[in-house]
Design a protein around this motif. Structure first.
Motif, PDB file in Angstrom:
ATOM      1  N   CYS A  68       0.852  -1.256  -0.181  1.00 43.67           N
ATOM      2  CA  CYS A  68      -0.258  -0.069   0.110  1.00 43.67           C
ATOM      3  C   CYS A  68       0.889   1.296  -0.051  1.00 43.67           C
ATOM      4  CB  CYS A  68      -0.989   0.043   1.213  1.00 43.67           C
ATOM      5  SG  CYS A  68      -0.239   0.243   2.952  1.00 43.67           S
ATOM      6  N   VAL A  69       0.156   2.288  -0.345  1.00 46.43           N
ATOM      7  CA  VAL A  69       1.022   3.555  -0.483  1.00 46.43           C
ATOM      8  C   VAL A  69       0.202   4.674   0.310  1.00 46.43           C
ATOM      9  CG1 VAL A  69       1.758   5.405  -2.075  1.00 46.43           C
ATOM     10  CG2 VAL A  69       1.739   2.978  -2.824  1.00 46.43           C
ATOM     11  N   ASP A  70       0.899   5.498   1.063  1.00 48.11           N
ATOM     12  CA  ASP A  70       0.322   6.414   1.899  1.00 48.11           C
ATOM     13  C   ASP A  70       0.328   7.852   1.128  1.00 48.11           C
ATOM     14  OD1 ASP A  70       2.873   7.713   2.194  1.00 48.11           O
ATOM     15  OD2 ASP A  70       2.950   7.178   4.418  1.00 48.11           O
ATOM     16  N   ASP A  71      -0.230   8.709   1.687  1.00 53.68           N
ATOM     17  CA  ASP A  71      -0.399  10.042   0.893  1.00 53.68           C
ATOM     18  C   ASP A  71       0.958  10.979   0.834  1.00 53.68           C
ATOM     19  OD1 ASP A  71      -3.134   9.708   0.805  1.00 53.68           O
ATOM     20  OD2 ASP A  71      -3.529  11.057   2.707  1.00 53.68           O
ATOM     21  N   ASN A  72       2.116  10.207   1.318  1.00 51.68           N
ATOM     22  CA  ASN A  72       3.243  11.099   1.243  1.00 51.68           C
ATOM     23  C   ASN A  72       4.190  10.168   0.243  1.00 51.68           C
ATOM     24  OD1 ASN A  72       3.073  13.372   3.015  1.00 51.68           O
ATOM     25  ND2 ASN A  72       3.233  11.913   4.685  1.00 51.68           N
ATOM     26  N   LEU A  73       3.545   9.133  -0.329  1.00 50.27           N
ATOM     27  CA  LEU A  73       4.131   8.194  -1.403  1.00 50.27           C
ATOM     28  C   LEU A  73       5.195   7.185  -0.813  1.00 50.27           C
ATOM     29  CD1 LEU A  73       4.743  10.751  -4.311  1.00 50.27           C
ATOM     30  CD2 LEU A  73       2.717   9.112  -3.851  1.00 50.27           C
ATOM     31  N   ASN A  74       5.122   7.032   0.421  1.00 54.91           N
ATOM     32  CA  ASN A  74       5.798   5.803   1.347  1.00 54.91           C
ATOM     33  C   ASN A  74       5.119   4.705   0.748  1.00 54.91           C
ATOM     34  OD1 ASN A  74       7.856   7.505   2.999  1.00 54.91           O
ATOM     35  ND2 ASN A  74       6.072   8.393   3.698  1.00 54.91           N
ATOM     36  N   VAL A  75       5.830   3.395   0.519  1.00 58.69           N
ATOM     37  CA  VAL A  75       5.341   2.198   0.184  1.00 58.69           C
ATOM     38  C   VAL A  75       5.531   1.204   1.378  1.00 58.69           C
ATOM     39  CG1 VAL A  75       5.376   0.335  -1.228  1.00 58.69           C
ATOM     40  CG2 VAL A  75       5.819   2.557  -2.150  1.00 58.69           C
ATOM     41  N   TYR A  76       4.416   0.709   1.908  1.00 60.48           N
ATOM     42  CA  TYR A  76       4.193  -0.430   3.058  1.00 60.48           C
ATOM     43  C   TYR A  76       4.433  -1.773   2.465  1.00 60.48           C
ATOM     44  CZ  TYR A  76       3.845   3.782   5.649  1.00 60.48           C
ATOM     45  OH  TYR A  76       3.898   5.160   6.267  1.00 60.48           O
ATOM     46  N   VAL A  77       5.501  -2.405   2.931  1.00 58.55           N
ATOM     47  CA  VAL A  77       5.619  -3.802   2.279  1.00 58.55           C
ATOM     48  C   VAL A  77       5.661  -4.942   3.476  1.00 58.55           C
ATOM     49  CG1 VAL A  77       7.318  -5.277   1.071  1.00 58.55           C
ATOM     50  CG2 VAL A  77       7.209  -2.530   0.716  1.00 58.55           C
ATOM     51  N   PRO A  78       4.696  -5.879   3.478  1.00 56.68           N
ATOM     52  CA  PRO A  78       4.692  -6.921   4.358  1.00 56.68           C
ATOM     53  C   PRO A  78       5.694  -8.028   3.885  1.00 56.68           C
ATOM     54  CG  PRO A  78       3.007  -7.262   2.736  1.00 56.68           C
ATOM     55  CD  PRO A  78       3.630  -5.991   2.338  1.00 56.68           C
ATOM     56  N   ASP A  79       7.122  -8.110   4.456  1.00 55.66           N
ATOM     57  CA  ASP A  79       7.927  -8.784   4.168  1.00 55.66           C
ATOM     58  C   ASP A  79       7.843 -10.222   4.824  1.00 55.66           C
ATOM     59  OD1 ASP A  79      10.546  -9.739   3.432  1.00 55.66           O
ATOM     60  OD2 ASP A  79      11.855  -8.071   4.286  1.00 55.66           O
ATOM     61  N   GLY A  80       6.930 -10.846   4.206  1.00 56.94           N
ATOM     62  CA  GLY A  80       6.671 -12.256   4.901  1.00 56.94           C
ATOM     63  C   GLY A  80       7.910 -13.218   5.366  1.00 56.94           C
TER      64      GLY A  80
END
Length: 188
Positions: A59-71
């Motif tokens: 997913c991406v927040d409003d500041n263009l940071n990408v959140y990654v589930p690193d399973g």
């Protein structure tokens, strides 16, 4: 492609008298990741992830940071717009533990979603939980259980208008949410 060029400003448009030929060109580049399975925070290709056999919904927040589930590493990572990778939660040990982000344990995190307050929600395929990570680094459990709606949670989304959190399980038998402390099926 080819054709005329049309320029529109307000209600006025101008079209070229001749046709122009243009060629699409694509540039593919690496935002972050070495291409080799591993665990390393860093910038760009100095960072590494472990997605071996694990699905991931970013997913991406409003500041263009990408959140990654690193399973493969049992961690949740954040990629800043400049490619800098940091770990926001997860000790790296497989299991279940709420609390401070650095000691929290995840069991195959595979989906992320972010709400309007900056909370990151994580679906756990094998942990059968929806977890919440607050902006100040506290990990808690939003929903848990066994059976329908919590078999193997692979995706999580947030309705930005209502704030409701929804998820699906690996077996694809519906979309679920938490209402009044109970997991409810909302779509077959």
């Amino acid at each position: 492609g080819s054709g005329p060029i049309v320029v529109t400003i307000g209600e006025n448009s101008v079209t070229s008298t001749g046709n122009f030929t243009y060629q699409f060109s694509y540039l593919v580049s690496t935002l972050a990741g070495s291409g080799n399975a591993g665990y390393q925070d860093g910038k760009g290709v100095a960072a590494s992830f472990n997605f071996s056999g694990v699905r991931s919904q970013l997913c991406v927040d409003d500041n263009l940071n990408v959140y990654v589930p690193d399973g493969g590493n049992q961690r949740i990572r954040k990629i800043a717009p400049d490619g800098t990778v940091t770990t926001i939660a997860g000790s790296g040990a497989n299991g279940y533990e709420d609390g401070e982000a650095s000691v929290a344990k995840f069991n195959n995190p595979c989906g992320t979603a972010i709400d309007a307050d900056g909370n990151v929600y994580v679906s756990e395929r094998n942990g059968r939980r929806i977890r919440k990570i607050t902006p100040n680094g506290q990990v808690s459990t939003h929903a848990t259980g066994t059976g329908n709606g919590t078999n193997e949670l692979t995706s999580v989304v947030i309705n930005k208008t209502t704030g409701n959190i929804y998820w699906s399980d690996f077996y694809g038998d519906g979309i679920y949410t938490l209402k009044n402390g109970n997991i409810e099926k909302v779509i077959n």
